[in-house]
Design a protein around this motif. Structure first.
Motif, PDB file in Angstrom:
ATOM      1  N   LEU A  27       0.833  -1.205   0.000  1.00  0.00           N
ATOM      2  CA  LEU A  27       0.000   0.000   0.000  1.00  0.00           C
ATOM      3  C   LEU A  27       0.868   1.254   0.000  1.00  0.00           C
ATOM      4  O   LEU A  27       0.631   2.191  -0.769  1.00  0.00           O
ATOM      5  N   TRP A  28       1.876   1.261   0.844  1.00  0.00           N
ATOM      6  CA  TRP A  28       2.796   2.402   0.915  1.00  0.00           C
ATOM      7  C   TRP A  28       3.539   2.579  -0.413  1.00  0.00           C
ATOM      8  O   TRP A  28       3.637   3.691  -0.936  1.00  0.00           O
ATOM      9  N   SER A  29       4.036   1.486  -0.975  1.00  0.00           N
ATOM     10  CA  SER A  29       4.864   1.547  -2.172  1.00  0.00           C
ATOM     11  C   SER A  29       4.096   2.037  -3.394  1.00  0.00           C
ATOM     12  O   SER A  29       4.612   2.850  -4.175  1.00  0.00           O
ATOM     13  N   PHE A  30       2.874   1.528  -3.580  1.00  0.00           N
ATOM     14  CA  PHE A  30       2.162   1.776  -4.831  1.00  0.00           C
ATOM     15  C   PHE A  30       1.122   2.888  -4.747  1.00  0.00           C
ATOM     16  O   PHE A  30       0.719   3.428  -5.785  1.00  0.00           O
ATOM     17  N   GLN A  31       0.729   3.241  -3.532  1.00  0.00           N
ATOM     18  CA  GLN A  31      -0.249   4.319  -3.401  1.00  0.00           C
ATOM     19  C   GLN A  31       0.371   5.621  -2.909  1.00  0.00           C
ATOM     20  O   GLN A  31      -0.004   6.707  -3.355  1.00  0.00           O
ATOM     21  N   ARG A  39       2.856   9.288  -5.306  1.00  0.00           N
ATOM     22  CA  ARG A  39       2.287  10.608  -5.011  1.00  0.00           C
ATOM     23  C   ARG A  39       3.317  11.524  -4.364  1.00  0.00           C
ATOM     24  O   ARG A  39       3.377  12.718  -4.653  1.00  0.00           O
ATOM     25  N   LEU A  40       4.126  10.950  -3.458  1.00  0.00           N
ATOM     26  CA  LEU A  40       5.234  11.732  -2.887  1.00  0.00           C
ATOM     27  C   LEU A  40       6.201  12.168  -3.976  1.00  0.00           C
ATOM     28  O   LEU A  40       6.682  13.308  -3.973  1.00  0.00           O
ATOM     29  N   GLY A  41       6.498  11.251  -4.905  1.00  0.00           N
ATOM     30  CA  GLY A  41       7.396  11.587  -6.006  1.00  0.00           C
ATOM     31  C   GLY A  41       6.869  12.742  -6.836  1.00  0.00           C
ATOM     32  O   GLY A  41       7.617  13.639  -7.231  1.00  0.00           O
ATOM     33  N   TYR A  99       9.134   7.193  -9.472  1.00  0.00           N
ATOM     34  CA  TYR A  99       8.928   6.510  -8.202  1.00  0.00           C
ATOM     35  C   TYR A  99       7.969   5.334  -8.338  1.00  0.00           C
ATOM     36  O   TYR A  99       8.038   4.385  -7.550  1.00  0.00           O
ATOM     37  N   GLN A 100       7.118   5.347  -9.352  1.00  0.00           N
ATOM     38  CA  GLN A 100       6.345   4.156  -9.679  1.00  0.00           C
ATOM     39  C   GLN A 100       7.295   3.043 -10.139  1.00  0.00           C
ATOM     40  O   GLN A 100       7.179   1.894  -9.718  1.00  0.00           O
TER      41      GLN A 100
END
Length: 244
Positions: A178-182, A186-188, A198-199
């Motif tokens: 969840l952290w990695s893909f959601q 968005r942070l990137g 970042y994706q």
């Protein structure tokens, strides 16, 4: 064909695409690392270098050295008389790292070199230690890179790899996905102005060999006494091996 995240591309295309990713994120790379790992990457790196058994006077090659975090920790342990070569295929990352070290007044004890990990421009048996942190998964031909790492180490020399890896406990794995893909893309987009890079970085972690598979690849490259250590439930792992 090879992987670029979840896509299949030619080796030449992957090298170009990875180059674009790191040229894009170089100036915000350290800030994004802090945000992505909630600062834990700094503890991982200190623990990683503390376990390298470095001694004054030794020669160390820091591959995919990027912004110089690992090299700076290494430099303190091999002085006096040691040398640290910071090597990266990406010029923008090297320039960012050199600026950081210059700004901190740490101008001695480093050399900065733009090289390809798959074809290192060093003589056989040149280094006592080789470190690579969060860089191996971005190498196009990992088999060639591991063979080169083995070649340039002295007999008794050691390789040290810190890399994102595979999480074992299912609840932690789900939260990490969840952290990695959601969150990370968005942070990137917000911080670095680059969602796609970042994706890719999140996807590249999932495509990277798990802990046992990477240990096997090190053994196939000729390393002995191969072992690994999980960090933070396997979010990252340290692999080490020796050339005899």
């Amino acid at each position: 064909m090879t992987d670029f995240g979840f896509r299949e591309v030619s080796p030449e295309e992957k090298t170009q695409l990875v180059g674009r990713v790191f040229s894009s994120v170089a100036d915000r790379y350290d800030l994004m690392n802090d945000l992505m790992s909630v600062g834990i990457h700094r503890l991982w790196k200190r623990h990683f270098v503390a376990g390298c058994a470095l001694r004054p006077g030794q020669a160390v090659l820091d591959l995919a050295g990027g912004t110089g975090d690992i090299a700076d920790l290494v430099r303190r342990r091999v002085q006096p008389g040691g040398k640290v070569l910071v090597a990266d295929i990406n010029r923008a990352m090297l320039e960012a790292g050199r600026r950081r070290m210059d700004d901190r007044g740490r101008v001695g004890g480093f050399e900065w070199l733009q090289v390809n990990a798959e074809s290192l421009p060093f003589a056989d048996r040149s280094f006592d230690h080789l470190t690579i942190a969060f860089g191996l998964r971005n190498v196009t031909d990992k088999t060639a890179a591991l063979a080169e790492m083995h070649r340039v180490l002295k007999p008794g020399g050691q390789v040290h790899i810190l890399e994102f890896s595979h999480v074992a406990p299912e609840p932690v794995a789900k939260a990490y996905d969840l952290w990695s893909f959601q969150v990370l893309p968005r942070l990137g987009a917000l911080v670095a102005g680059d969602r796609d890079s970042y994706q890719y970085l999140a996807e590249s972690i999932r495509r990277f060999p798990n802990q046992e598979a990477l240990a096997g690849q090190l053994q196939e490259a000729g390393f002995e006494r191969v072992r690994y250590e999980n960090l933070s439930a396997g979010i990252a792992a340290i692999h080490r091996g020796a050339r005899t």
